[in-house]
Design a protein around this motif. Structure first.
Motif, PDB file in Angstrom:
ATOM      1  N   ASP A   4      -8.442  20.316  25.925  1.00 24.95           N
ATOM      2  CA  ASP A   4      -7.613  20.185  27.161  1.00 24.95           C
ATOM      3  C   ASP A   4      -6.679  18.844  26.989  1.00 24.95           C
ATOM      4  O   ASP A   4      -6.044  18.414  27.938  1.00 24.95           O
ATOM      5  N   VAL A   5      -6.255  18.541  25.828  1.00 24.03           N
ATOM      6  CA  VAL A   5      -5.487  17.208  25.540  1.00 24.03           C
ATOM      7  C   VAL A   5      -4.038  17.557  25.922  1.00 24.03           C
ATOM      8  O   VAL A   5      -3.182  16.812  26.386  1.00 24.03           O
TER       9      VAL A   5
ATOM     10  N   TRP B 254       1.575  27.505  20.131  1.00 26.13           N
ATOM     11  CA  TRP B 254       1.880  26.097  20.065  1.00 26.13           C
ATOM     12  C   TRP B 254       0.550  25.473  19.439  1.00 26.13           C
ATOM     13  O   TRP B 254      -0.546  25.869  19.410  1.00 26.13           O
ATOM     14  N   THR B 255       0.758  24.421  18.490  1.00 24.73           N
ATOM     15  CA  THR B 255      -0.176  23.783  17.981  1.00 24.73           C
ATOM     16  C   THR B 255      -0.182  22.292  18.262  1.00 24.73           C
ATOM     17  O   THR B 255       1.067  21.899  18.564  1.00 24.73           O
ATOM     18  N   GLY B 256      -1.386  21.456  18.470  1.00 21.83           N
ATOM     19  CA  GLY B 256      -1.066  20.083  18.593  1.00 21.83           C
ATOM     20  C   GLY B 256      -2.234  19.136  18.009  1.00 21.83           C
ATOM     21  O   GLY B 256      -3.504  19.775  17.795  1.00 21.83           O
ATOM     22  N   GLN B 257      -1.976  18.225  17.333  1.00 25.28           N
ATOM     23  CA  GLN B 257      -3.175  17.481  16.626  1.00 25.28           C
ATOM     24  C   GLN B 257      -2.922  15.871  16.695  1.00 25.28           C
ATOM     25  O   GLN B 257      -1.541  15.761  16.398  1.00 25.28           O
ATOM     26  N   GLU B 258      -3.829  14.969  16.828  1.00 22.55           N
ATOM     27  CA  GLU B 258      -3.457  13.751  17.219  1.00 22.55           C
ATOM     28  C   GLU B 258      -3.624  12.996  15.675  1.00 22.55           C
ATOM     29  O   GLU B 258      -4.715  13.375  15.101  1.00 22.55           O
ATOM     30  N   THR B 259      -2.573  12.191  15.175  1.00 24.78           N
ATOM     31  CA  THR B 259      -2.684  11.802  13.834  1.00 24.78           C
ATOM     32  C   THR B 259      -2.485  10.210  13.846  1.00 24.78           C
ATOM     33  O   THR B 259      -1.900   9.896  14.906  1.00 24.78           O
ATOM     34  N   GLU B 260      -2.738   9.595  12.795  1.00 25.96           N
ATOM     35  CA  GLU B 260      -2.240   8.152  12.592  1.00 25.96           C
ATOM     36  C   GLU B 260      -0.743   7.944  12.642  1.00 25.96           C
ATOM     37  O   GLU B 260      -0.316   6.718  13.057  1.00 25.96           O
TER      38      GLU B 260
ATOM     39  N   GLY C  26       1.067   9.648  14.957  1.00 31.86           N
ATOM     40  CA  GLY C  26       1.523  10.373  16.105  1.00 31.86           C
ATOM     41  C   GLY C  26       0.905  11.556  16.501  1.00 31.86           C
ATOM     42  O   GLY C  26       0.156  12.245  15.587  1.00 31.86           O
ATOM     43  N   THR C  27       1.665  12.282  17.413  1.00 35.49           N
ATOM     44  CA  THR C  27       1.034  13.576  17.645  1.00 35.49           C
ATOM     45  C   THR C  27       1.901  14.591  16.997  1.00 35.49           C
ATOM     46  O   THR C  27       3.167  14.613  16.769  1.00 35.49           O
ATOM     47  N   LEU C  28       1.312  15.445  16.173  1.00 39.46           N
ATOM     48  CA  LEU C  28       1.803  16.445  15.469  1.00 39.46           C
ATOM     49  C   LEU C  28       1.922  17.696  15.958  1.00 39.46           C
ATOM     50  O   LEU C  28       0.622  18.418  16.446  1.00 39.46           O
ATOM     51  N   LYS C  29       2.919  18.455  16.276  1.00 39.96           N
ATOM     52  CA  LYS C  29       3.010  19.407  17.125  1.00 39.96           C
ATOM     53  C   LYS C  29       3.995  20.737  16.469  1.00 39.96           C
ATOM     54  O   LYS C  29       4.656  20.301  15.657  1.00 39.96           O
ATOM     55  N   THR C  30       3.770  22.007  16.722  1.00 39.95           N
ATOM     56  CA  THR C  30       4.356  23.059  16.358  1.00 39.95           C
ATOM     57  C   THR C  30       4.724  23.725  17.421  1.00 39.95           C
ATOM     58  O   THR C  30       3.646  24.142  18.477  1.00 39.95           O
TER      59      THR C  30
ATOM     60  N   ALA D   5      11.059  27.775  16.113  1.00 38.85           N
ATOM     61  CA  ALA D   5       9.886  27.614  15.041  1.00 38.85           C
ATOM     62  C   ALA D   5      10.294  26.323  14.421  1.00 38.85           C
ATOM     63  O   ALA D   5      10.939  25.877  13.646  1.00 38.85           O
ATOM     64  N   TRP D   6       9.642  25.221  15.224  1.00 38.04           N
ATOM     65  CA  TRP D   6       9.802  23.802  14.746  1.00 38.04           C
ATOM     66  C   TRP D   6       8.549  23.010  14.709  1.00 38.04           C
ATOM     67  O   TRP D   6       7.496  23.514  15.174  1.00 38.04           O
ATOM     68  N   ILE D   7       8.580  21.774  13.757  1.00 35.15           N
ATOM     69  CA  ILE D   7       7.374  20.875  13.620  1.00 35.15           C
ATOM     70  C   ILE D   7       7.905  19.734  14.297  1.00 35.15           C
ATOM     71  O   ILE D   7       9.291  19.134  14.070  1.00 35.15           O
ATOM     72  N   GLN D   8       7.068  19.008  15.208  1.00 36.03           N
ATOM     73  CA  GLN D   8       7.425  17.786  15.525  1.00 36.03           C
ATOM     74  C   GLN D   8       6.385  16.654  15.509  1.00 36.03           C
ATOM     75  O   GLN D   8       5.116  16.941  15.699  1.00 36.03           O
ATOM     76  N   LEU D   9       6.751  15.537  14.811  1.00 37.54           N
ATOM     77  CA  LEU D   9       5.977  14.475  14.777  1.00 37.54           C
ATOM     78  C   LEU D   9       6.348  13.245  15.334  1.00 37.54           C
ATOM     79  O   LEU D   9       7.451  12.729  14.973  1.00 37.54           O
ATOM     80  N   GLY D  10       5.345  12.676  16.330  1.00 39.19           N
ATOM     81  CA  GLY D  10       6.040  11.665  17.297  1.00 39.19           C
ATOM     82  C   GLY D  10       7.264  12.284  17.749  1.00 39.19           C
ATOM     83  O   GLY D  10       7.519  13.171  18.489  1.00 39.19           O
ATOM     84  N   GLY D  11       8.472  11.590  17.867  1.00 35.97           N
ATOM     85  CA  GLY D  11       9.668  11.845  17.981  1.00 35.97           C
ATOM     86  C   GLY D  11      10.626  12.640  17.212  1.00 35.97           C
ATOM     87  O   GLY D  11      11.663  13.240  17.738  1.00 35.97           O
TER      88      GLY D  11
END
Length: 385
Positions: free
Chosen positions: A39-40, A101-107, A109-113, A146-152
């Protein structure tokens, strides 16, 4: 051999077989391991088993039918199969869209696709030397996003920030009687949120199309700034077309009049730059580039959305440009079920000229044969999931 020995031997064999089967038997998996809720990032996400990555699968299936001359995306003409006479026809289209959609918290920042693929089947007008028939066939699969986003930081396939950051031209189906900007492109972007209502974006873009794609090491460039508050938002974007050294900009105001009534107004202006240096190129000759694709230097879009109740909403859009191209679109969207909506829309288009070039707008002959008016309608059924 005694009976006791036989019994002992048989018992030992059974124990050995049981042990062997116990080693090779796999325990039944716990069904909850495959549906652990995440639920993040909002509803619909689950954890991918054995990872800290959250996944959501969604999309929609839509069917629409259009009649009349209702704009670039819905216009259809054909020839009579017996007489060959040119005539109008229904345009039908079915679209299946799959999103992930994918999401994961990393050191870092948030890693999304995010990915979105669209597949269509329907009829469209063909214009070749031996046929003007309107054929129905499977359309190409379209990689919309089709994109990858890490933080901003975002990289990959997206719609241009010239549109995504400022927003589209209302919740109508036929948004582009007067087109409002670029869409498909590869991007390297950075989004910044100051946390006090201000946000910004800088985007380096490849462009797309015959003359929209960059032809050297200089990218297309977009910058945007937005201020959001409870009453609405003010947004501005500017795009630099490196191919033709042309600049275009749009400013938009959104106003939340009430919880039910939302208004927006958007104005665009673009320079000609070197768009007209090559008169043999149709897009150049029309004075349009990757970002300034409306007619002439300026254009406007305005609209409203009103929520009658929980199931019914009304949407309106007005648009126009310097070359006296105008459009009006109005629809009613009714949710038969929470994820099943039927939309009925009426559109009016009035076409003026298509090119200013290096001629002053006041010198253009507005009574040319290209000017025409048309009316059409669209009925769409859409099931989202």
């Amino acid at each position: 051999m005694t009976i006791g020995s036989l019994l002992l031997g048989s018992t030992a064999a059974l124990i050995a077989v049981s042990d062997a089967r116990a080693v090779t038997t796999v325990a039944e998996p716990d069904p909850t391991e495959y549906a652990k809720i995440c639920d993040v990032y909002g509803s619909g996400y689950v954890y991918i088993s054995g990872t800290e990555t959250c996944l959501r699968i969604g999309g929609y299936l839509s069917y629409y039918v259009g009649l009349g001359d209702v704009g670039l995306f819905y216009h259809a003409r054909t020839s009579d199969v017996r007489t060959g006479e040119d005539q109008g026809t229904w345009q039908n289209n079915t679209r299946f869209t799959l999103k992930a959609w994918t999401g994961q918290e990393t050191e870092l920042g948030t890693l999304k696709t995010y990915t979105e693929t669209r597949v269509n089947f329907g009829n469209r007008h063909t214009s070749v030397s031996d046929s003007s028939r309107s054929y129905a066939f499977n359309g190409d699969s379209i990689l919309t996003f089709a994109w990858i986003q890490l933080g901003g930081l975002r990289v990959g396939k997206d719609w241009s920030a010239f549109d995504m950051f400022i927003g589209g031209a209302g919740d109508v189906l036929n948004q582009t009687p007067v087109p409002y900007g670029a869409l498909d492109t590869n991007v390297v972007q950075y989004y910044f949120d100051a946390g006090n209502g201000f946000s910004a974006v800088v985007s380096l873009e490849e462009g797309s199309g015959v003359v929209g794609t960059i032809d050297n090491y200089a990218p297309q460039i977009v910058g945007g700034l937005k201020y959001t508050h409870g009453w609405g938002a003010i947004t501005g974007v500017a795009g630099y077309d490196s191919n033709y050294e042309s600049v275009a900009a749009k400013v938009r105001v959104d106003i939340n009049v009430t919880n039910e009534l939302l208004l927006f107004g958007m104005f665009g202006y673009g320079s000609n730059g070197k768009l007209n240096d090559d008169p043999m190129n149709a897009i150049d000759a029309h004075g349009r580039g990757f970002y300034k694709i409306w007619g002439g230097n300026w254009a406007f879009w305005a609209g409203a959305a009103y929520e009658l109740n929980e199931t019914t909403s009304l949407n309106l859009q007005l648009s126009g440009d310097q070359l006296k191209n105008y459009g009006v679109a109005a629809n009613v969207a009714y949710a038969l079920l929470p994820d099943f909506t039927v939309t009925a829309e009426l559109d009016y288009d009035r076409y003026g000229g298509s090119a200013v070039g290096k001629v002053k707008a006041s010198e253009v002959n507005w009574t040319n044969a290209n000017k025409k008016s048309s009316v059409g309608g669209i009925l769409r059924f859409e099931r989202s999931f």
